[in-house]
Design a protein around this motif. Sequence first.
Motif, PDB file in Angstrom:
ATOM      1  N   THR A 103      32.020  16.196 -78.377  1.00  0.00           N
ATOM      2  CA  THR A 103      31.655  16.908 -77.155  1.00  0.00           C
ATOM      3  C   THR A 103      32.830  17.739 -76.641  1.00  0.00           C
ATOM      4  O   THR A 103      33.991  17.437 -76.932  1.00  0.00           O
ATOM      5  N   GLY A 104      32.527  18.773 -75.880  1.00  0.00           N
ATOM      6  CA  GLY A 104      33.566  19.605 -75.277  1.00  0.00           C
ATOM      7  C   GLY A 104      34.350  20.394 -76.311  1.00  0.00           C
ATOM      8  O   GLY A 104      33.837  20.760 -77.360  1.00  0.00           O
ATOM      9  N   THR A 105      35.610  20.636 -75.988  1.00  0.00           N
ATOM     10  CA  THR A 105      36.494  21.366 -76.894  1.00  0.00           C
ATOM     11  C   THR A 105      37.568  20.411 -77.408  1.00  0.00           C
ATOM     12  O   THR A 105      37.819  19.367 -76.803  1.00  0.00           O
ATOM     13  N   ALA A 106      38.209  20.804 -78.507  1.00  0.00           N
ATOM     14  CA  ALA A 106      39.161  19.913 -79.162  1.00  0.00           C
ATOM     15  C   ALA A 106      40.579  20.461 -79.074  1.00  0.00           C
ATOM     16  O   ALA A 106      40.873  21.514 -79.637  1.00  0.00           O
ATOM     17  N   GLY A 107      41.443  19.739 -78.376  1.00  0.00           N
ATOM     18  CA  GLY A 107      42.869  20.042 -78.340  1.00  0.00           C
ATOM     19  C   GLY A 107      43.194  21.483 -78.006  1.00  0.00           C
ATOM     20  O   GLY A 107      42.432  22.181 -77.341  1.00  0.00           O
ATOM     21  N   THR A 108      44.339  21.935 -78.476  1.00  0.00           N
ATOM     22  CA  THR A 108      44.823  23.277 -78.170  1.00  0.00           C
ATOM     23  C   THR A 108      44.050  24.362 -78.905  1.00  0.00           C
ATOM     24  O   THR A 108      44.228  25.543 -78.612  1.00  0.00           O
ATOM     25  N   LEU A 109      43.216  23.990 -79.862  1.00  0.00           N
ATOM     26  CA  LEU A 109      42.441  25.005 -80.576  1.00  0.00           C
ATOM     27  C   LEU A 109      41.422  25.672 -79.661  1.00  0.00           C
ATOM     28  O   LEU A 109      41.040  26.819 -79.876  1.00  0.00           O
ATOM     29  N   GLY A 110      40.969  24.946 -78.639  1.00  0.00           N
ATOM     30  CA  GLY A 110      40.023  25.519 -77.688  1.00  0.00           C
ATOM     31  C   GLY A 110      38.665  25.840 -78.291  1.00  0.00           C
ATOM     32  O   GLY A 110      37.913  26.650 -77.750  1.00  0.00           O
ATOM     33  N   LEU A 111      38.335  25.230 -79.399  1.00  0.00           N
ATOM     34  CA  LEU A 111      37.057  25.463 -80.064  1.00  0.00           C
ATOM     35  C   LEU A 111      36.112  24.309 -79.787  1.00  0.00           C
ATOM     36  O   LEU A 111      36.559  23.198 -79.482  1.00  0.00           O
ATOM     37  N   PRO A 112      34.800  24.546 -79.914  1.00  0.00           N
ATOM     38  CA  PRO A 112      33.868  23.432 -79.750  1.00  0.00           C
ATOM     39  C   PRO A 112      34.230  22.291 -80.702  1.00  0.00           C
ATOM     40  O   PRO A 112      34.585  22.525 -81.867  1.00  0.00           O
ATOM     41  N   ALA A 113      34.136  21.072 -80.208  1.00  0.00           N
ATOM     42  CA  ALA A 113      34.592  19.920 -80.988  1.00  0.00           C
ATOM     43  C   ALA A 113      33.859  19.805 -82.325  1.00  0.00           C
ATOM     44  O   ALA A 113      34.482  19.489 -83.342  1.00  0.00           O
ATOM     45  N   ARG A 114      32.566  20.075 -82.352  1.00  0.00           N
ATOM     46  CA  ARG A 114      31.849  19.949 -83.629  1.00  0.00           C
ATOM     47  C   ARG A 114      32.335  21.009 -84.638  1.00  0.00           C
ATOM     48  O   ARG A 114      32.430  20.731 -85.829  1.00  0.00           O
ATOM     49  N   THR A 115      32.692  22.189 -84.157  1.00  0.00           N
ATOM     50  CA  THR A 115      33.268  23.215 -85.040  1.00  0.00           C
ATOM     51  C   THR A 115      34.574  22.713 -85.639  1.00  0.00           C
ATOM     52  O   THR A 115      34.838  22.887 -86.834  1.00  0.00           O
ATOM     53  N   VAL A 116      35.388  22.067 -84.824  1.00  0.00           N
ATOM     54  CA  VAL A 116      36.655  21.507 -85.296  1.00  0.00           C
ATOM     55  C   VAL A 116      36.383  20.396 -86.319  1.00  0.00           C
ATOM     56  O   VAL A 116      37.065  20.289 -87.335  1.00  0.00           O
ATOM     57  N   GLY A 117      35.344  19.606 -86.062  1.00  0.00           N
ATOM     58  CA  GLY A 117      34.943  18.591 -87.030  1.00  0.00           C
ATOM     59  C   GLY A 117      34.537  19.206 -88.357  1.00  0.00           C
ATOM     60  O   GLY A 117      34.880  18.692 -89.430  1.00  0.00           O
ATOM     61  N   HIS A 118      33.828  20.336 -88.287  1.00  0.00           N
ATOM     62  CA  HIS A 118      33.451  21.037 -89.522  1.00  0.00           C
ATOM     63  C   HIS A 118      34.696  21.534 -90.264  1.00  0.00           C
ATOM     64  O   HIS A 118      34.723  21.557 -91.501  1.00  0.00           O
ATOM     65  N   MET A 119      35.708  21.926 -89.524  1.00  0.00           N
ATOM     66  CA  MET A 119      36.934  22.433 -90.154  1.00  0.00           C
ATOM     67  C   MET A 119      37.600  21.350 -91.003  1.00  0.00           C
ATOM     68  O   MET A 119      37.988  21.594 -92.154  1.00  0.00           O
ATOM     69  N   VAL A 120      37.729  20.139 -90.454  1.00  0.00           N
ATOM     70  CA  VAL A 120      38.387  19.079 -91.231  1.00  0.00           C
ATOM     71  C   VAL A 120      37.477  18.613 -92.358  1.00  0.00           C
ATOM     72  O   VAL A 120      37.945  18.286 -93.451  1.00  0.00           O
ATOM     73  N   LEU A 121      36.171  18.606 -92.130  1.00  0.00           N
ATOM     74  CA  LEU A 121      35.229  18.245 -93.189  1.00  0.00           C
ATOM     75  C   LEU A 121      35.329  19.238 -94.349  1.00  0.00           C
ATOM     76  O   LEU A 121      35.362  18.844 -95.522  1.00  0.00           O
ATOM     77  N   LEU A 122      35.437  20.509 -94.026  1.00  0.00           N
ATOM     78  CA  LEU A 122      35.579  21.541 -95.055  1.00  0.00           C
ATOM     79  C   LEU A 122      36.906  21.384 -95.795  1.00  0.00           C
ATOM     80  O   LEU A 122      36.951  21.440 -97.026  1.00  0.00           O
ATOM     81  N   ASP A 123      37.985  21.182 -95.064  1.00  0.00           N
ATOM     82  CA  ASP A 123      39.293  21.011 -95.700  1.00  0.00           C
ATOM     83  C   ASP A 123      39.272  19.846 -96.681  1.00  0.00           C
ATOM     84  O   ASP A 123      39.741  19.970 -97.816  1.00  0.00           O
ATOM     85  N   LEU A 124      38.736  18.731 -96.236  1.00  0.00           N
ATOM     86  CA  LEU A 124      38.710  17.547 -97.083  1.00  0.00           C
ATOM     87  C   LEU A 124      37.839  17.773 -98.318  1.00  0.00           C
ATOM     88  O   LEU A 124      38.229  17.443 -99.438  1.00  0.00           O
TER      89      LEU A 124
END
Length: 195
Positions: A103-124
């Motif tokens: 929910t909300g935004t994640a850390g200093t990235l200022g992006l939606p939290a689920r988008t940030v979750g997709h980023m780490v999922l993609l990296d992994l």
Amino acid sequence: MKAISELLEATTVRAMPVVQGVTAQDMTAPTPCPEYDVRALINHLLHVIVNFQALAAKQDSDFSTTPDRVSAGDGSGVGDWQGLFEDETRRLVKAWAAPDAETGTAGTLGLPARTVGHMVLLDLTVHIWDLARATGQPYGPDPEVVTELGPAVEEMAPTARKWGVFGEPAGVPEGASPFGRLLAATGRDPRWSPR
């Protein structure tokens, strides 16, 4: 819609055999990421995994320097990074399973939290493919993860290319798999080989 933590867990299960299959002799091998050999790729991936734990908790991340977690340890040149990888991915899954992680935004990235979750999922997902290719191992991602990441990659691609995180889309052979198309969207050649 599956939770990011569930998708990360499915990805980790498929990643661990590849991680366990990397040997000390593999460390200087080239990878599909031209700027990384195997050792640098593992260090990068571990750094990502640790920082995205903090982002799940709405804390700041620090990508300024990448510590050498592979060489730490018993002096042999390769520490227990495989055990560390297992521990840190377990912590990553737990961090993203927290009630407010998506929910909300994640850390200093200022992006939606689920988008940030997709980023780490993609990296992994993609970096494990990089690692498997570099070390001659088989790897197939979880199909649900690929389905989830397809639209996410389309959405993040323009910004990721501008930031230099993705390369220009690579060509794919006719009849390429959904994962092959996903790799190509990140700028990878799905047919890459170290030889």
